[in-house]
Design an enzyme around this catalytic site. Structure first.
Site, PDB file in Angstrom:
ATOM      1  N   ALA A  63       8.624 -56.482   8.284  1.00  0.00           N
ATOM      2  CA  ALA A  63       7.987 -57.772   8.063  1.00  0.00           C
ATOM      3  C   ALA A  63       7.073 -57.640   6.847  1.00  0.00           C
ATOM      4  O   ALA A  63       6.636 -56.530   6.504  1.00  0.00           O
ATOM      5  CB  ALA A  63       7.193 -58.170   9.299  1.00  0.00           C
ATOM      6  N   GLY A 108      10.288 -54.421  11.208  1.00  0.00           N
ATOM      7  CA  GLY A 108      11.175 -55.574  11.402  1.00  0.00           C
ATOM      8  C   GLY A 108      12.603 -55.308  10.953  1.00  0.00           C
ATOM      9  O   GLY A 108      13.532 -55.980  11.413  1.00  0.00           O
TER      10      GLY A 108
HETATM   11  N1  CAA Z   1       6.159 -55.888   3.099  1.00  0.00           N
HETATM   12  C1  CAA Z   1       5.867 -56.334   1.858  1.00  0.00           C
HETATM   13  N2  CAA Z   1       6.243 -55.693   0.728  1.00  0.00           N
HETATM   14  C2  CAA Z   1       6.938 -54.550   0.877  1.00  0.00           C
HETATM   15  C3  CAA Z   1       7.263 -54.017   2.131  1.00  0.00           C
HETATM   16  C4  CAA Z   1       6.847 -54.746   3.289  1.00  0.00           C
HETATM   17  N3  CAA Z   1       7.152 -54.344   4.531  1.00  0.00           N
HETATM   18  N4  CAA Z   1       7.914 -52.868   1.958  1.00  0.00           N
HETATM   19  C5  CAA Z   1       8.015 -52.676   0.631  1.00  0.00           C
HETATM   20  N5  CAA Z   1       7.426 -53.699  -0.031  1.00  0.00           N
HETATM   21  C6  CAA Z   1       7.281 -53.866  -1.476  1.00  0.00           C
HETATM   22  C7  CAA Z   1       6.193 -52.982  -2.059  1.00  0.00           C
HETATM   23  O1  CAA Z   1       4.922 -53.570  -1.883  1.00  0.00           O
HETATM   24  C8  CAA Z   1       6.623 -52.902  -3.511  1.00  0.00           C
HETATM   25  O2  CAA Z   1       6.244 -54.082  -4.158  1.00  0.00           O
HETATM   26  P1  CAA Z   1       5.614 -54.015  -5.657  1.00  0.00           P
HETATM   27  O3  CAA Z   1       6.722 -53.443  -6.501  1.00  0.00           O
HETATM   28  O4  CAA Z   1       5.294 -55.439  -5.970  1.00  0.00           O
HETATM   29  O5  CAA Z   1       4.422 -53.106  -5.570  1.00  0.00           O
HETATM   30  C9  CAA Z   1       8.138 -52.902  -3.422  1.00  0.00           C
HETATM   31  O6  CAA Z   1       8.466 -53.435  -2.122  1.00  0.00           O
HETATM   32  C10 CAA Z   1       8.741 -51.512  -3.504  1.00  0.00           C
HETATM   33  O7  CAA Z   1       8.113 -50.709  -2.517  1.00  0.00           O
HETATM   34  P2  CAA Z   1       7.469 -49.268  -2.828  1.00  0.00           P
HETATM   35  O8  CAA Z   1       6.963 -49.211  -4.223  1.00  0.00           O
HETATM   36  O9  CAA Z   1       6.500 -48.962  -1.729  1.00  0.00           O
HETATM   37  O10 CAA Z   1       8.780 -48.359  -2.713  1.00  0.00           O
HETATM   38  P3  CAA Z   1       8.829 -46.815  -2.275  1.00  0.00           P
HETATM   39  O11 CAA Z   1      10.213 -46.380  -2.576  1.00  0.00           O
HETATM   40  O12 CAA Z   1       7.722 -46.053  -2.890  1.00  0.00           O
HETATM   41  O13 CAA Z   1       8.592 -46.812  -0.697  1.00  0.00           O
HETATM   42  C11 CAA Z   1       8.915 -47.587   1.555  1.00  0.00           C
HETATM   43  C12 CAA Z   1       9.529 -47.421   0.153  1.00  0.00           C
HETATM   44  C13 CAA Z   1       8.705 -46.201   2.199  1.00  0.00           C
HETATM   45  C14 CAA Z   1       9.890 -48.384   2.404  1.00  0.00           C
HETATM   46  C15 CAA Z   1       7.564 -48.305   1.439  1.00  0.00           C
HETATM   47  O14 CAA Z   1       7.743 -49.493   0.655  1.00  0.00           O
HETATM   48  C16 CAA Z   1       6.989 -48.728   2.750  1.00  0.00           C
HETATM   49  O15 CAA Z   1       6.441 -47.888   3.463  1.00  0.00           O
HETATM   50  N6  CAA Z   1       7.098 -50.033   3.102  1.00  0.00           N
HETATM   51  C17 CAA Z   1       6.509 -50.559   4.292  1.00  0.00           C
HETATM   52  C18 CAA Z   1       7.323 -50.170   5.500  1.00  0.00           C
HETATM   53  C19 CAA Z   1       6.665 -50.679   6.758  1.00  0.00           C
HETATM   54  O16 CAA Z   1       5.588 -50.263   7.122  1.00  0.00           O
HETATM   55  N7  CAA Z   1       7.357 -51.604   7.481  1.00  0.00           N
HETATM   56  C20 CAA Z   1       6.863 -52.171   8.695  1.00  0.00           C
HETATM   57  C21 CAA Z   1       6.125 -53.445   8.408  1.00  0.00           C
HETATM   58  S1  CAA Z   1       5.271 -54.048   9.824  1.00  0.00           S
HETATM   59  C22 CAA Z   1       6.437 -54.898  10.732  1.00  0.00           C
HETATM   60  O17 CAA Z   1       7.605 -54.915  10.421  1.00  0.00           O
HETATM   61  C23 CAA Z   1       5.867 -55.611  11.904  1.00  0.00           C
HETATM   62  C24 CAA Z   1       6.841 -56.148  12.874  1.00  0.00           C
HETATM   63  O18 CAA Z   1       7.360 -55.459  13.716  1.00  0.00           O
HETATM   64  C25 CAA Z   1       7.147 -57.570  12.870  1.00  0.00           C
END
Ligand code: CAA
Length: 263
Positions: A63, A108
């Site tokens: 999400a 998500g």
């Molecule tokens: N929400 C919003 N933006 C996200 C995102 C997310 N879940 N995951 C990645 N992005 C965005 C980053 O902010 C980044 O944007 P910018 O280029 O504008 O800075 C872009 O996608 C690329 O991401 P990274 O630079 O972080 O890429 P990476 O290769 O270094 O890392 C990753 C990849 C490990 C997946 C890392 O992006 C990450 O940890 N993302 C979050 C994962 C996460 O925690 N997901 C769970 C969300 S909570 C949820 O889902 C709640 C629920 O149950 C409903």
């Protein structure tokens, strides 16, 4: 639509979550568009769906953390309901849905894959429920579906530790049915969908309903659900043709068994 593409290929519809700049993270707009896409699927001409993510890095990275960061308690609950409603629509959709998980399936993203009937993934796929590291619980069904799919003990370990797992471990614990090289994944999903689409479509839909509805109740009620859906099939042309072909020993027309295997 800005963030979802839908393509029909024969009997198979391919839904692609297309927000690669944010690794296909699910914001409200993506969820609304996914809901509208499902509503627009032509149930007359489609027999199976594939769900995947745009790009070669991520299926869905969760999400949208930016959108969630400022939510109040009531807004958080409403956002959870928004995701749950569309995921439940996917889970109970009349047609089988295959998740082709092509990279990150976090939060998500793992949750939406679990709302699909079948998961296959690429070798670079990463699954996980990292929510407790962000100060929240999984909110789009993860606390419920992960435990049902891989058992409560493994689900609790993954959720409490927020540890991500690679494709081979996801395969080992039964979270995915098969792992393929990334460049083969979509073709393998289409091959599986075509194998499903070659079978009697009403019977396939009734199987999905029988399995899903039966899992919600005890065995005595579940077998009654099965009996009714089994009985319904005897009103279909497919049953008459399928059994007729068998009895006429028409080998050409006999339903084919299409095996699918892990690579
Ligand atoms: N929400 C919003 N933006 C996200 C995102 C997310 N879940 N995951 C990645 N992005 C965005 C980053 O902010 C980044 O944007 P910018 O280029 O504008 O800075 C872009 O996608 C690329 O991401 P990274 O630079 O972080 O890429 P990476 O290769 O270094 O890392 C990753 C990849 C490990 C997946 C890392 O992006 C990450 O940890 N993302 C979050 C994962 C996460 O925690 N997901 C769970 C969300 S909570 C949820 O889902 C709640 C629920 O149950 C409903």
């Amino acid at each position: 639509m800005e963030f979802i593409t839908y393509e029909q290929d024969g009997f198979v519809g391919v839904i692609t979550i297309n927000r690669p700049k944010a690794l296909n993270a699910l914001n409200s707009q993506v969820l609304d568009e996914l809901n509208d896409t499902l509503d627009a699927v032509d149930l007359e001409t489609t027999r199976a769906l594939i769900l995947t993510g745009a790009g070669d890095k991520s299926f869905v990275a969760g999400a949208d953390i930016g959108e969630m960061s400022t939510l109040t308690k009531a807004e958080g609950e409403a956002f959870g309901k928004k995701g749950n409603d569309v995921f439940r629509k996917l889970e109970t959709f009349p047609l089988p849905v295959i998740a082709a998980v092509n990279g990150f399936a976090l939060g998500g993203g793992c949750e939406i894959s679990m709302s699909c009937d079948i998961r296959i993934c690429s070798e670079n796929a990463i699954f996980g429920q990292p929510e407790v590291g962000l100060g929240i619980t999984p909110g789009f069904g993860g606390t419920q579906r992960l435990a049902r799919l891989v058992g409560a003990g493994m689900a609790k370990q993954m959720i409490y530790t927020a540890r991500n797992i690679k494709a081979d471990e996801a395969y080992r614990i039964g979270l995915v049915n098969a792992v393929y090289p990334a460049e083969e994944l979509l073709d393998q999903a289409k091959k599986m969908a075509a194998g499903i689409a070659a079978n009697a479509p009403i019977a396939v839909r009734n199987c999905k309903k029988a399995i899903n509805d039966g899992l919600q109740v005890d065995m005595d009620q579940a077998i009654v659900i099965e009996e009714k859906l089994f009985g319904d099939c005897f009103e279909t042309e497919d049953q008459k043709a399928g059994m007729g072909n068998f009895l006429e020993k028409d080998k050409e027309k006999k339903l084919k068994v299409v095996p699918f295997q892990n690579k």
